[in-house]
Design an enzyme around this catalytic site. Sequence first.
Site, PDB file in Angstrom:
ATOM      1  CD  GLU A 248      -2.680  -1.084   2.638  1.00  0.00           C
ATOM      2  OE1 GLU A 248      -3.649  -1.844   2.743  1.00  0.00           O
ATOM      3  OE2 GLU A 248      -2.310  -0.317   3.551  1.00  0.00           O
ATOM      4  CE  LYS A 250       5.505   4.953   6.809  1.00  0.00           C
ATOM      5  NZ  LYS A 250       5.004   6.282   7.225  1.00  0.00           N
ATOM      6  CG  PHE A 341      -4.287   1.961   6.095  1.00  0.00           C
ATOM      7  CD1 PHE A 341      -4.200   1.312   7.307  1.00  0.00           C
ATOM      8  CD2 PHE A 341      -3.842   3.270   6.002  1.00  0.00           C
ATOM      9  CE1 PHE A 341      -3.673   1.944   8.415  1.00  0.00           C
ATOM     10  CE2 PHE A 341      -3.300   3.914   7.105  1.00  0.00           C
ATOM     11  CZ  PHE A 341      -3.214   3.254   8.316  1.00  0.00           C
ATOM     12  CE  LYS A 424       8.939   2.638   9.655  1.00  0.00           C
ATOM     13  NZ  LYS A 424       8.583   3.792  10.501  1.00  0.00           N
TER      14      LYS A 424
END
Length: 588
Positions: A248, A250, A341, A424
């Site tokens: 996804e 960030k 999200f 991340k």
Amino acid sequence: MLFSVVADAFEKMESTTKRLELTDLLVNLLKEADDDLPLLIYLLEGKLGPDYLGIETQMSDKLIIKALSVASNISEDEIAKEYAKAGDIGTIAKEIAEKRSLRSLVQEEMTVKYIHDTLMKMARTTGSGSTKARVDAYMDLFLNSTPKEIMYITRIITGKLRIGISDATILDAIVKAFADEKYSEDIENAFNFHPDLGYIASELRKGNIDAILKLGPTPMIPFKVMLAERLRSVEEILEKMGGRCAFEYKYDGMRTETHIERGKVRLFSRGNEETTNQFPDITKAASETFKVDSAILDGEAVPYDPDTGELYPFQVISHRRGRKYDLDKVSSEIPITVFLFDIVYLNGRDLSKTPYTERRKILESIFTESDSFRLAKRIESGDPAEVHRFFNSAIEDGCEGLVAKSTSPDSFYKAGARGWLWIKLKRDYQAQLWDTLDLTVVGAFYGHGRRKGTYGALLLATYNDKNDTFETVCKLGSGFSDDVLFSLPKKFEQYVSKEKPARVISNLEPDVWFYPAVVMEVIGAEITVSPIHTCAYGEIEKDSGLSVRFPRFTGKWREDKKPEDSTTSREILEMYKEQKKTITEEKS
């Protein structure tokens, strides 16, 4: 419970630098409490209730100085000067109380309940005359307290108790005092979904362990959001995730929980503070967008240009936080989109133990995207080339990078946890670290030459989440504009400590110590072994820790983060290992 007992315990806690001794003192204090245990817990936190209730005394340092002036016949200017020297308004209150000749004609019994009730009156006082009412309430406490008691009461009012305890320490003490330690992890999980230590302590004291173990996401009660680990390459992430996962965008915004129940909407920050009133446009849009009985949504609030749709950086949202006036005007000038999200609760159903892919499908099914609420952009892939293209698109669209999310059957939502279910990946800083660090300021060194009159460098620390301590990792003197540099003494004056705070582990002796409070974003060149710093001490080499080489301030104060949300010592250790691994691979 008499507050004198509490004040004596606080004095002992303040004087020790030993973590185990501090916890034992706290355990004994909690065991002495009666039905006022929840109130004692809140006062220990420097609060009147859990964060999400937003209860504040509205008693500023300036107002306390005014009250002390009335009580002592010392001018406000003189008291303010003494406060500037001491850095602690509680100490000033104690010194004035020691010299006073005036006491209350009718002495009130200073119990925990009486003090909490008085502070609640301060918080609830509104309208004309409210300032005088607060000063009078403080005067009542001042005239009925001993010097030691008023020092700690004053610190509680300002939220700076200075005895070296955190929520983690209090929770640990609660478990030791009222529960079997085999439930420690389960109780911590319950707290992460229901961050009210007063309630948890009260129920455990009654023996209601089952009620605590059943706690999960609850509409209108914010939880501690799930966090991500970090890696430096797509290939490493795919390997860690078993070859395939979701990715996804960030977003560079403010983490926001959206709670909906029977048509009512409340918004909360990652620190569990309510932000509903600061974002009336989002609140209204949520009511119109989500046709559900109840839901709890996790997302990122991001400001954008209403003309171009371009995403603004995080700092822009600060123009809306804390405002009370002209909100409609600011909302039109700086509109917000919440990129959603995750969903952890829907129509009475706890979704936290539902796999990520199913949660995402549920989230997609409950609303139609609009300017106010959109889905975080996402792909599922095991192809490094495809993920690299998606990463580049994220950067081009104004994002920080990507968050990889496990699609395994056990990809549950773990409140307050930082684990490998989410990883991340941020912009590659070339020769620098591949990610920014959020570090807590624990000290400062006086400047010389051009920097005379301000601080020349700050001492920064990581958070050791296992020991609930702060471990030094670097001295920072780069990245400051002149304006910011010369404003540092003013910014940090309220956090000055006369000695090293109990939770700070340091081999260095700065000119000024600070209680851990302020978090700042830093970038550096690399992680190195250091005989000076205490971060991850002894993990790589005996008698050495780790440090950030060539640290530089990015310009971003992380006001959305508590010190306990800082980059952890464990993360620095992992970054060092990854860095060594990369260097070895490049040489081979």
